[in-house]
Design a protein around this motif. Structure first.
Motif, PDB file in Angstrom:
ATOM      1  N   HIS A 151      14.214  -1.492  39.304  1.00 24.17           N
ATOM      2  CA  HIS A 151      14.088  -1.899  37.909  1.00 24.17           C
ATOM      3  C   HIS A 151      13.554  -0.731  37.092  1.00 24.17           C
ATOM      4  O   HIS A 151      12.506  -0.166  37.408  1.00 24.17           O
ATOM      5  CB  HIS A 151      13.146  -3.103  37.785  1.00 24.17           C
ATOM      6  N   GLY A 152      14.281  -0.392  36.020  1.00 19.47           N
ATOM      7  CA  GLY A 152      13.881   0.694  35.147  1.00 19.47           C
ATOM      8  C   GLY A 152      12.925   0.244  34.060  1.00 19.47           C
ATOM      9  O   GLY A 152      12.691  -0.954  33.872  1.00 19.47           O
ATOM     10  N   PRO A 153      12.361   1.188  33.324  1.00 20.01           N
ATOM     11  CA  PRO A 153      11.369   0.856  32.282  1.00 20.01           C
ATOM     12  C   PRO A 153      11.941   0.056  31.124  1.00 20.01           C
ATOM     13  O   PRO A 153      11.192  -0.616  30.408  1.00 20.01           O
ATOM     14  CB  PRO A 153      10.877   2.238  31.820  1.00 20.01           C
ATOM     15  N   ASP A 154      13.259   0.098  30.930  1.00 19.12           N
ATOM     16  CA  ASP A 154      13.884  -0.651  29.834  1.00 19.12           C
ATOM     17  C   ASP A 154      14.503  -1.962  30.296  1.00 19.12           C
ATOM     18  O   ASP A 154      15.236  -2.611  29.541  1.00 19.12           O
ATOM     19  CB  ASP A 154      14.953   0.200  29.150  1.00 19.12           C
ATOM     20  N   GLY A 155      14.254  -2.333  31.545  1.00 16.35           N
ATOM     21  CA  GLY A 155      14.791  -3.589  32.059  1.00 16.35           C
ATOM     22  C   GLY A 155      16.100  -3.456  32.805  1.00 16.35           C
ATOM     23  O   GLY A 155      16.620  -4.458  33.316  1.00 16.35           O
ATOM     24  N   GLY A 156      16.660  -2.258  32.865  1.00 15.88           N
ATOM     25  CA  GLY A 156      17.890  -2.064  33.623  1.00 15.88           C
ATOM     26  C   GLY A 156      17.646  -2.224  35.115  1.00 15.88           C
ATOM     27  O   GLY A 156      16.557  -1.961  35.612  1.00 15.88           O
ATOM     28  N   VAL A 157      18.676  -2.678  35.819  1.00 13.85           N
ATOM     29  CA  VAL A 157      18.562  -2.931  37.258  1.00 13.85           C
ATOM     30  C   VAL A 157      19.669  -2.188  38.004  1.00 13.85           C
ATOM     31  O   VAL A 157      20.839  -2.261  37.641  1.00 13.85           O
ATOM     32  CB  VAL A 157      18.638  -4.439  37.586  1.00 13.85           C
ATOM     33  N   VAL A 158      19.281  -1.483  39.052  1.00 13.61           N
ATOM     34  CA  VAL A 158      20.228  -0.815  39.945  1.00 13.61           C
ATOM     35  C   VAL A 158      20.061  -1.439  41.328  1.00 13.61           C
ATOM     36  O   VAL A 158      18.938  -1.554  41.827  1.00 13.61           O
ATOM     37  CB  VAL A 158      19.955   0.707  40.013  1.00 13.61           C
ATOM     38  N   THR A 159      21.149  -1.874  41.931  1.00 10.56           N
ATOM     39  CA  THR A 159      21.086  -2.432  43.286  1.00 10.56           C
ATOM     40  C   THR A 159      21.488  -1.353  44.294  1.00 10.56           C
ATOM     41  O   THR A 159      22.183  -0.404  43.962  1.00 10.56           O
ATOM     42  CB  THR A 159      22.024  -3.642  43.430  1.00 10.56           C
ATOM     43  N   PHE A 160      21.016  -1.524  45.518  1.00 12.84           N
ATOM     44  CA  PHE A 160      21.341  -0.541  46.549  1.00 12.84           C
ATOM     45  C   PHE A 160      21.568  -1.240  47.879  1.00 12.84           C
ATOM     46  O   PHE A 160      21.095  -2.356  48.107  1.00 12.84           O
ATOM     47  CB  PHE A 160      20.233   0.512  46.675  1.00 12.84           C
ATOM     48  N   ASN A 161      22.295  -0.566  48.762  1.00 14.93           N
ATOM     49  CA  ASN A 161      22.551  -1.082  50.104  1.00 14.93           C
ATOM     50  C   ASN A 161      21.627  -0.394  51.104  1.00 14.93           C
ATOM     51  O   ASN A 161      21.197   0.740  50.897  1.00 14.93           O
ATOM     52  CB  ASN A 161      24.009  -0.831  50.510  1.00 14.93           C
ATOM     53  N   ILE A 162      21.348  -1.088  52.187  1.00 15.17           N
ATOM     54  CA  ILE A 162      20.509  -0.523  53.232  1.00 15.17           C
ATOM     55  C   ILE A 162      20.832  -1.220  54.547  1.00 15.17           C
ATOM     56  O   ILE A 162      21.171  -2.415  54.567  1.00 15.17           O
ATOM     57  CB  ILE A 162      19.005  -0.671  52.883  1.00 15.17           C
ATOM     58  N   ASP A 163      20.757  -0.494  55.629  1.00 17.11           N
ATOM     59  CA  ASP A 163      20.983  -1.067  56.954  1.00 17.11           C
ATOM     60  C   ASP A 163      19.949  -2.172  57.225  1.00 17.11           C
ATOM     61  O   ASP A 163      18.747  -1.946  57.041  1.00 17.11           O
ATOM     62  CB  ASP A 163      20.861   0.036  58.010  1.00 17.11           C
ATOM     63  N   PRO A 164      20.388  -3.358  57.643  1.00 23.93           N
ATOM     64  CA  PRO A 164      19.449  -4.481  57.831  1.00 23.93           C
ATOM     65  C   PRO A 164      18.331  -4.181  58.820  1.00 23.93           C
ATOM     66  O   PRO A 164      17.187  -4.617  58.619  1.00 23.93           O
ATOM     67  CB  PRO A 164      20.353  -5.613  58.334  1.00 23.93           C
ATOM     68  N   PHE A 165      18.629  -3.455  59.892  1.00 21.00           N
ATOM     69  CA  PHE A 165      17.603  -3.145  60.882  1.00 21.00           C
ATOM     70  C   PHE A 165      16.556  -2.200  60.300  1.00 21.00           C
ATOM     71  O   PHE A 165      15.349  -2.410  60.482  1.00 21.00           O
ATOM     72  CB  PHE A 165      18.235  -2.520  62.125  1.00 21.00           C
TER      73      PHE A 165
END
Length: 201
Positions: A151-165
């Protein structure tokens, strides 16, 4: 290992590509096998002048970024030699999260074993986050590993992927030793059976 779930902190911009592990922690600091004290050598060749004084132009020497916990960096971060001192130095300085479009594989995996979350994002998302990080005292990002959101300071949202383990290990604070100790009962039972079957061993 320290758990990682949510982090809200100052993000420092470092828009340089191909930052290798020697730039992160120069070879002069590799004489120790301790994980503490290496923060003073983090980016030493960029942070300090030849006479040992601080370089005022380097981002982590600027007042707004001295306590940064997030780095937003250029492509291919952590390339070069496979020294684990690099994530040790980052963690000792207080960096808990590094965001880039790409990481060197060994450095990337070493981060997870040392409580640091390396996040891979798209070029467009990195540009947005770099702009957020370039705001000085207002350069605050909130990273939520559970929801995989920044979450950025202006309310923007960036999603990301990650290995579950890898995600599980960070959320639970488990390095390789911690993962082994989760099976301590089975290990103890095996050793007991082995001792009974082979008391001479």
């Amino acid at each position: 290992m320290q758990k990682f779930d949510k982090l809200t902190g100052v993000a420092a911009p470092l828009p340089i590509i191909n930052i290798d592990t020697d730039m992160i922690i120069p070879k002069d600091y590799l004489k120790t096998i301790k994980r503490t004290g290496l923060g003073q050598g983090l980016f030493a060749e960029m942070r300090f002048n030849d006479d040992g004084t601080e370089n005022p132009d380097f981002v982590l020497n600027k007042p707004a970024y001295r306590k940064a916990q997030v780095l937003v960096v250029g492509d291919n971060f952590g390339c070069g030699s496979s020294r684990e001192h690099a994530p040790w130095a980052l963690a000792d300085f207080g960096i808990r999260c590094v965001i880039s479009t790409s990481f060197a594989d060994i450095f990337y995996n070493n981060c997870f074993k040392n409580g640091i979350l390396p996040i891979v994002v798209s070029k467009d998302d990195l540009d947005k986050l770099m702009d957020d990080a370039d705001r000085g005292a207002n350069a605050t990002l909130s990273v939520d590993l559970e929801t995989q959101e920044i979450h950025g300071p202006d309310g923007g949202v960036v999603t990301f992927n990650i290995d579950p383990f890898k995600k599980h290990c960070l959320l639970e604070g488990l390095d390789d030793i911690g993962l082994t100790m989760e099976k301590s009962d089975k290990i103890a039972a095996f050793e007991s059976r082995r001792s009974e079957a082979r008391p001479w061993a």
